[in-house]
Design a protein around this motif. Structure first.
Motif, PDB file in Angstrom:
ATOM      1  N   GLY A 173       0.852  -1.181   0.000  1.00 23.75           N
ATOM      2  CA  GLY A 173       0.000   0.000   0.000  1.00 23.75           C
ATOM      3  C   GLY A 173       0.885   1.226   0.000  1.00 23.75           C
ATOM      4  O   GLY A 173       1.785   1.348   0.826  1.00 23.75           O
ATOM      5  N   LEU A 174       0.667   2.134  -0.951  1.00 26.01           N
ATOM      6  CA  LEU A 174       1.449   3.369  -1.032  1.00 26.01           C
ATOM      7  C   LEU A 174       0.609   4.512  -0.477  1.00 26.01           C
ATOM      8  O   LEU A 174      -0.552   4.678  -0.862  1.00 26.01           O
ATOM      9  CB  LEU A 174       1.848   3.673  -2.475  1.00 26.01           C
ATOM     10  CG  LEU A 174       3.155   3.045  -2.980  1.00 26.01           C
ATOM     11  CD1 LEU A 174       3.086   1.527  -2.958  1.00 26.01           C
ATOM     12  CD2 LEU A 174       3.483   3.541  -4.389  1.00 26.01           C
ATOM     13  N   PHE A 175       1.215   5.312   0.418  1.00 25.06           N
ATOM     14  CA  PHE A 175       0.495   6.389   1.088  1.00 25.06           C
ATOM     15  C   PHE A 175       1.227   7.710   0.885  1.00 25.06           C
ATOM     16  O   PHE A 175       2.454   7.757   0.821  1.00 25.06           O
ATOM     17  CB  PHE A 175       0.399   6.121   2.589  1.00 25.06           C
ATOM     18  CG  PHE A 175      -0.442   4.929   2.958  1.00 25.06           C
ATOM     19  CD1 PHE A 175      -1.766   5.101   3.370  1.00 25.06           C
ATOM     20  CD2 PHE A 175       0.070   3.639   2.903  1.00 25.06           C
ATOM     21  CE1 PHE A 175      -2.552   4.016   3.721  1.00 25.06           C
ATOM     22  CE2 PHE A 175      -0.708   2.544   3.245  1.00 25.06           C
ATOM     23  CZ  PHE A 175      -2.026   2.728   3.652  1.00 25.06           C
ATOM     24  N   LEU A 176       0.444   8.776   0.805  1.00 25.50           N
ATOM     25  CA  LEU A 176       0.980  10.130   0.828  1.00 25.50           C
ATOM     26  C   LEU A 176       0.377  10.826   2.036  1.00 25.50           C
ATOM     27  O   LEU A 176      -0.832  11.050   2.090  1.00 25.50           O
ATOM     28  CB  LEU A 176       0.634  10.874  -0.463  1.00 25.50           C
ATOM     29  CG  LEU A 176       0.936  12.380  -0.494  1.00 25.50           C
ATOM     30  CD1 LEU A 176       2.397  12.662  -0.156  1.00 25.50           C
ATOM     31  CD2 LEU A 176       0.576  12.981  -1.848  1.00 25.50           C
ATOM     32  N   ASN A 177       1.210  11.118   3.021  1.00 29.49           N
ATOM     33  CA  ASN A 177       0.765  11.762   4.251  1.00 29.49           C
ATOM     34  C   ASN A 177      -0.397  11.014   4.899  1.00 29.49           C
ATOM     35  O   ASN A 177      -1.344  11.609   5.421  1.00 29.49           O
ATOM     36  CB  ASN A 177       0.382  13.218   3.979  1.00 29.49           C
ATOM     37  CG  ASN A 177       1.533  14.008   3.403  1.00 29.49           C
ATOM     38  OD1 ASN A 177       2.690  13.797   3.768  1.00 29.49           O
ATOM     39  ND2 ASN A 177       1.240  14.896   2.468  1.00 29.49           N
ATOM     40  N   GLY A 178      -0.309   9.689   4.848  1.00 26.48           N
ATOM     41  CA  GLY A 178      -1.303   8.845   5.495  1.00 26.48           C
ATOM     42  C   GLY A 178      -2.523   8.540   4.655  1.00 26.48           C
ATOM     43  O   GLY A 178      -3.385   7.764   5.081  1.00 26.48           O
TER      44      GLY A 178
END
Length: 457
Positions: A173-178
């Motif tokens: 899973g890739l996240f940006l700032n959560g």
């Protein structure tokens, strides 16, 4: 608010339950190679393991958010705005729970990309405007925005327990700032499985109604040889498109050092490229049934636009390029993305490279597409002007200050010289011609080159 807790290498859920699935050694090695590359050279803040003991509360399956990363980003970039939120609640924990719930609702109603680009307004005792991401500005002159851009937290979680009351996990899973922006199921040929098995996993074993899965911008099914992607999970009806580079005149990917699909995490998922892609490429459209759909670029579209923009940034105007698209491969979207990028392009001196972008086409659909595309990126009307009257309208648009992108037909250029003023000689234009067919090689094309050549190339 009760959430599942992650302890050790076993996921404890309401009513019990464990994680029975373990990746094969070859699959784990492939997964490890990807994650280590993202951490070592990809610019990611951290790699997490979803069922590890040291991060029991980071990801909330109920909310579909990594709340630890969300509040770390907000605390680092917007402490004054966050204080307004905190003062509206009796405790910091209550403030975080309320705000995270609000973000989840905004993601569902507006979509991930809109929330990332424009943030959330939180109306408590005081109105707070909280940004969920900072994207790199067109020029590098604003030091504060550059610092906030650098504060973005890109993270990847392995074996992510994404679903409440379930033992299922996602490979990546890739996240940006959560906030979840992408998922990936990966397979290794050494185990006898391929990307086709990853596609089947998404179609058969991933509930499209799940919060994380319905919000993520894109889902990748990949192995060591090929990559496929989809922006919408729909069970058996899920449609995957190739995200491959091509192998000469064949499909797939060429041999290279390491994995053939290494370009995905080495180039596309790398920090600056990935943030740019999320900000400048992803669009929300309406499909043939009137439903909202996410448009994510194919690799060849992303690659073509970036190469053209990089060349123009470094060498300025005065060069000619040919971009070849096969039928049905998204030429209109490539033109829309390119026109938008060139209209805001700054050179190495931080000055605009082009005064205007001229798109020459006879297709009404491209006009509508450009209008919608530019508005999504800039929220500004009037940036795109369609020339639908006469050559004087074209001349006024070329000389004017408002519209940055002009859409016209080549037939209007033979008459524009009579309206051209002295001021055009010092303008710089990027000209995108929809199709390089016979109509661009006759007298009209000569007049077009005369007009824009007189304006400085």
């Amino acid at each position: 608010m009760a959430h599942p807790r992650v302890r050790g290498r076993v996921l404890h859920l309401r009513g019990g339950g464990t994680v029975p699935r373990m990746a094969s050694p070859s699959e784990r090695a492939f997964e490890t190679a990807i994650c280590e590359a993202l951490l070592a050279v990809g610019g990611y803040s951290t790699v997490k393991v979803g069922n590890a003991a040291d991060r029991p509360d980071d990801f909330s399956p109920d909310l579909g958010l990594d709340t630890a990363e969300l509040f770390a980003f907000i605390g680092a970039t917007q402490p004054e705005e966050w204080e307004k939120v905190r003062r509206s609640h009796t405790s910091p924990d209550e403030a975080q729970r309320a705000f995270a719930t609000r973000v989840a609702k905004e993601l569902d109603s507006r979509g991930v990309v809109d929330v990332l680009r424009y943030g959330v307004i939180y109306a408590g005792h005081e109105k707070a405007e909280i940004r969920l991401a900072y994207f790199r500005p067109a020029s590098g002159l604003n030091a504060d925005l550059e610092a906030k851009y650098q504060a973005n937290r890109l993270t990847v979680t392995r074996q992510l327990p994404y679903e409440p009351s379930s033992s299922k996990t996602l490979d990546l899973g890739l996240f940006l700032n959560g906030i979840p922006v992408a998922t990936a199921e990966i397979k290794n040929h050494l185990t006898g499985q391929t990307a086709e098995d990853a596609k089947a996993q998404y179609r058969k074993d991933r509930d499209p109604r799940n919060a994380l899965l319905r919000r993520a911008v894109v889902h990748f099914a990949l192995d060591t040889e090929q990559v496929f992607m989809t922006t919408r999970l729909a069970g058996d009806n899920t449609r995957f498109l190739p995200f491959n580079r091509g192998n000469g005149d064949r499909a797939g990917n060429p041999a290279r050092e390491g994995y053939r699909t290494g370009y995905l995490w080495e180039e596309v998922w790398a920090r600056d490229a990935w943030l740019d892609l999320l900000n400048q490429f992803v669009l929300t459209t309406t499909d043939e049934h009137g439903k909202k759909a996410t448009l994510f670029p194919r690799y060849h579209q992303w690659d073509a636009v970036l190469h053209l923009v990089a060349h123009a940034r470094g060498r300025g105007p005065g060069h000619s390029y040919l971009v070849q698209h096969s039928a049905g491969s998204g030429k209109s979207n490539t033109i829309a993305w390119l026109a938008h990028r060139l209209s805001a392009l700054h050179g190495t001196d931080d000055k605009p490279v082009f005064d205007k972008v001229v798109v020459i086409t006879d297709r009404l659909v491209l006009d509508r597409q450009l209008q919608e595309t530019i508005y999504q990126f800039q929220r500004t009307h009037g940036v795109v002007q369609k020339i639908d009257h006469d050559s004087k309208q074209l001349a006024d648009a070329l000389a004017g200050e408002s519209a940055r992108i002009i859409i016209t037909t080549i037939q209007k250029f033979p008459f524009v010289l009579r309206h051209v003023e002295e001021g055009l000689k010092h303008r710089r234009y990027a000209v995108i011609i929809d199709e390089a067919h016979s109509s661009q090689t006759g007298d009209s094309a000569k007049e077009m080159k005369k007009v824009l050549g007189a304006a400085g190339g």
